[in-house]
Design a protein around this motif. Structure first.
Motif, PDB file in Angstrom:
ATOM      1  N   LYS A 127      72.107  75.463  62.119  1.00 20.29           N
ATOM      2  CA  LYS A 127      73.468  75.584  61.593  1.00 20.29           C
ATOM      3  C   LYS A 127      73.986  74.234  61.106  1.00 20.29           C
ATOM      4  O   LYS A 127      74.643  74.150  60.080  1.00 20.29           O
ATOM      5  CB  LYS A 127      74.397  76.170  62.653  1.00 20.29           C
ATOM      6  CG  LYS A 127      75.741  76.529  62.098  1.00 20.29           C
ATOM      7  CD  LYS A 127      76.521  77.379  63.067  1.00 20.29           C
ATOM      8  CE  LYS A 127      77.802  77.791  62.401  1.00 20.29           C
ATOM      9  NZ  LYS A 127      78.196  79.123  62.682  1.00 20.29           N
ATOM     10  N   ALA A 149      72.223  73.618  57.706  1.00 24.21           N
ATOM     11  CA  ALA A 149      72.527  74.534  56.600  1.00 24.21           C
ATOM     12  C   ALA A 149      73.872  74.193  55.966  1.00 24.21           C
ATOM     13  O   ALA A 149      74.794  73.736  56.630  1.00 24.21           O
ATOM     14  CB  ALA A 149      72.544  75.965  57.109  1.00 24.21           C
ATOM     15  N   GLN A 178      76.963  76.032  54.119  1.00 29.50           N
ATOM     16  CA  GLN A 178      77.494  77.390  54.032  1.00 29.50           C
ATOM     17  C   GLN A 178      78.788  77.420  53.230  1.00 29.50           C
ATOM     18  O   GLN A 178      79.434  76.394  53.052  1.00 29.50           O
ATOM     19  CB  GLN A 178      77.758  77.929  55.436  1.00 29.50           C
ATOM     20  CG  GLN A 178      76.520  78.004  56.304  1.00 29.50           C
ATOM     21  CD  GLN A 178      76.828  78.570  57.663  1.00 29.50           C
ATOM     22  OE1 GLN A 178      77.480  79.603  57.763  1.00 29.50           O
ATOM     23  NE2 GLN A 178      76.379  77.899  58.706  1.00 29.50           N
ATOM     24  N   VAL A 187      74.712  81.251  53.469  1.00 27.77           N
ATOM     25  CA  VAL A 187      74.070  79.941  53.350  1.00 27.77           C
ATOM     26  C   VAL A 187      73.904  79.657  51.865  1.00 27.77           C
ATOM     27  O   VAL A 187      73.362  80.471  51.125  1.00 27.77           O
ATOM     28  CB  VAL A 187      72.704  79.921  54.071  1.00 27.77           C
ATOM     29  CG1 VAL A 187      71.965  78.625  53.795  1.00 27.77           C
ATOM     30  CG2 VAL A 187      72.887  80.108  55.563  1.00 27.77           C
ATOM     31  N   TYR A 213      64.941  80.847  57.839  1.00 25.66           N
ATOM     32  CA  TYR A 213      65.969  81.475  57.013  1.00 25.66           C
ATOM     33  C   TYR A 213      65.330  82.394  55.966  1.00 25.66           C
ATOM     34  O   TYR A 213      65.756  83.534  55.785  1.00 25.66           O
ATOM     35  CB  TYR A 213      66.839  80.415  56.330  1.00 25.66           C
ATOM     36  CG  TYR A 213      67.818  81.024  55.359  1.00 25.66           C
ATOM     37  CD1 TYR A 213      69.002  81.596  55.811  1.00 25.66           C
ATOM     38  CD2 TYR A 213      67.553  81.054  53.998  1.00 25.66           C
ATOM     39  CE1 TYR A 213      69.892  82.181  54.930  1.00 25.66           C
ATOM     40  CE2 TYR A 213      68.433  81.643  53.114  1.00 25.66           C
ATOM     41  CZ  TYR A 213      69.607  82.200  53.585  1.00 25.66           C
ATOM     42  OH  TYR A 213      70.480  82.796  52.706  1.00 25.66           O
TER      43      TYR A 213
END
Length: 163
Positions: free
Chosen positions: A40, A43, A45, A52, A81
């Motif tokens: 997280k 990534a 977002q 994402v 992912y």
């Protein structure tokens, strides 16, 4: 006669209960993306944290296709992912700074991007979900500082939807 009586009762019940041919759907609330805590933080977002859009860039040494830091855990996040989202792909975008010729920089940017594509495939990513592109920053008369150049020597990871 008995079947006719039951049919009438069922028909009456259906009309009274307001049976519809298509059930109404409640509006869906966007779900937050499910990522491990380590992934997280890696990534990128959208504001609602429902999608994402990419992953943090990897930075490179001067005139090199060797990254500054180790890639293992961050690249594993991308592989995970992609395996959880088969309708998504990643555009791996290689960049160079403004030093050197256009031809040299384009080849270097391409090596950087393709090197990370190969690395992701070795870790288990599907080659069908990966694309690479090369981008160069041209000298437009503005002198960049060493720190500015170090931020340009990178590979970006942009998430796209497969067509």
């Amino acid at each position: 006669m008995k079947h006719l009586k039951y049919s009438a009762i069922i028909l009456a019940f259906t009309v009274i209960s307001g049976c519809k041919s298509t059930p109404e759907k409640a509006p869906e609330t966007p779900q937050k993306v499910s990522l491990s805590p380590a992934c997280k933080s890696y990534a990128l977002q959208n504001e609602q944290e429902t999608e994402v859009t990419g992953f943090r860039p990897v930075f490179f040494e001067v005139n090199s296709d060797k990254p500054y830091s180790r890639l293992d855990s961050n690249m594993s996040c991308i592989v995970t992912y992609l395996s959880n989202n088969p309708n998504k792909s990643i555009d791996i975008q290689g960049y160079t700074d403004d030093k050197g010729t256009i031809e040299y920089n384009k080849a270097l940017a391409k090596r950087r991007a393709e090197g990370l594509v190969e690395h992701l495939v070795v870790l288990g990513a599907s080659p069908n979900q990966l694309a690479s592109s090369a981008h160069i920053i041209q000298d437009k008369g503005k002198k960049l500082t060493k720190a500015e150049r170090s931020k340009i020597r990178r590979v970006n990871f942009e998430v796209t939807t497969k067509l």
